[in-house]
Scaffold this motif. Sequence first.
Motif, PDB file in Angstrom:
ATOM      1  N   ILE A   1     -39.453  17.854   5.251  1.00 50.58           N
ATOM      2  CA  ILE A   1     -38.827  16.815   4.434  1.00 50.58           C
ATOM      3  C   ILE A   1     -37.568  17.339   3.744  1.00 50.58           C
ATOM      4  CG2 ILE A   1     -39.171  15.185   2.525  1.00 50.58           C
ATOM      5  CD1 ILE A   1     -40.883  14.744   5.151  1.00 50.58           C
ATOM      6  N   GLU A   2     -37.661  18.503   3.136  1.00 49.03           N
ATOM      7  CA  GLU A   2     -36.514  18.988   2.356  1.00 49.03           C
ATOM      8  C   GLU A   2     -35.309  19.338   3.220  1.00 49.03           C
ATOM      9  OE1 GLU A   2     -37.389  22.510   0.051  1.00 49.03           O
ATOM     10  OE2 GLU A   2     -38.621  23.314   1.665  1.00 49.03           O
ATOM     11  N   HIS A   3     -35.508  19.650   4.497  1.00 49.82           N
ATOM     12  CA  HIS A   3     -34.385  19.977   5.390  1.00 49.82           C
ATOM     13  C   HIS A   3     -33.891  18.783   6.204  1.00 49.82           C
ATOM     14  CE1 HIS A   3     -36.025  24.072   4.687  1.00 49.82           C
ATOM     15  NE2 HIS A   3     -34.732  24.327   4.580  1.00 49.82           N
ATOM     16  N   SER A   4     -34.561  17.662   6.097  1.00 54.53           N
ATOM     17  CA  SER A   4     -34.208  16.487   6.900  1.00 54.53           C
ATOM     18  C   SER A   4     -33.078  15.696   6.253  1.00 54.53           C
ATOM     19  CB  SER A   4     -35.428  15.571   7.039  1.00 54.53           C
ATOM     20  OG  SER A   4     -35.054  14.325   7.584  1.00 54.53           O
ATOM     21  N   PRO A   5     -32.008  15.436   7.000  1.00 53.20           N
ATOM     22  CA  PRO A   5     -30.947  14.590   6.439  1.00 53.20           C
ATOM     23  C   PRO A   5     -31.408  13.147   6.233  1.00 53.20           C
ATOM     24  CG  PRO A   5     -30.426  15.224   8.698  1.00 53.20           C
ATOM     25  CD  PRO A   5     -31.678  15.946   8.324  1.00 53.20           C
ATOM     26  N   ILE A   6     -32.442  12.733   6.930  1.00 55.37           N
ATOM     27  CA  ILE A   6     -32.958  11.368   6.809  1.00 55.37           C
ATOM     28  C   ILE A   6     -33.929  11.243   5.639  1.00 55.37           C
ATOM     29  CG2 ILE A   6     -34.323   9.568   7.964  1.00 55.37           C
ATOM     30  CD1 ILE A   6     -33.258  10.707  10.628  1.00 55.37           C
ATOM     31  N   MET A   7     -34.727  12.266   5.385  1.00 48.06           N
ATOM     32  CA  MET A   7     -35.819  12.144   4.423  1.00 48.06           C
ATOM     33  C   MET A   7     -35.700  13.026   3.188  1.00 48.06           C
ATOM     34  SD  MET A   7     -39.011  11.659   6.995  1.00 48.06           S
ATOM     35  CE  MET A   7     -40.048  11.006   5.707  1.00 48.06           C
ATOM     36  N   SER A   8     -34.713  13.882   3.115  1.00 49.89           N
ATOM     37  CA  SER A   8     -34.636  14.825   1.994  1.00 49.89           C
ATOM     38  C   SER A   8     -34.533  14.134   0.638  1.00 49.89           C
ATOM     39  CB  SER A   8     -33.469  15.787   2.191  1.00 49.89           C
ATOM     40  OG  SER A   8     -32.245  15.079   2.266  1.00 49.89           O
ATOM     41  N   TRP A   9     -34.022  12.918   0.611  1.00 50.59           N
ATOM     42  CA  TRP A   9     -33.931  12.183  -0.652  1.00 50.59           C
ATOM     43  C   TRP A   9     -35.309  11.953  -1.264  1.00 50.59           C
ATOM     44  CZ3 TRP A   9     -36.290   7.460  -1.222  1.00 50.59           C
ATOM     45  CH2 TRP A   9     -36.703   6.823  -0.046  1.00 50.59           C
TER      46      TRP A   9
END
Length: 166
Positions: A51-59
């Motif tokens: 999650i923390e590295h995902s550009p889609i889900m890091s928010w």
Amino acid sequence: MTNPIRLLIAERGAGSLNFLALLRWALVVIFLWFGGMKFTAYEAAGIAPFIEHSPIMSWLHALFGAQGASYVIGVIELSTAAALILGAVQPIFSALGAAMSAATYLITLTFFLSTPGVAEGTAGGFPAISAAPGQFLLKDLVLLAASLSLLLASVQGPWLNVRSRE
């Protein structure tokens, strides 16, 4: 003018599609199990690197923290399971559940590009993938195919040369 798109319960569509029930119920088990696990600290810690590295889900991670993000994902996964279950009897939910499932696996497959450690350096790097997280993510390709199969059987339109049984 009639609506060219018809919604169906996937396994009740044209031809012999009863086997799609296996895909539906396998996806239900996966979403119930994984969704329920998202409410544990163990699972929240396990998915945090994705999650923390995902550009889609890091928010999600930034807004809710690791456990909060896991709760949000858990609610979405349990909602997907509910839609898939209802989809066994209601055509709109057959399409909705399959679409939610497909979206889930499209997103998780993007983790290949954003999660550190997917490529196995000791084996020469990509296309060699690590057991975790690489091979763990690769299984989502099959789950995406299952989801798309249900979705295509649930939504009939002019792009499909299929007639449904009444």
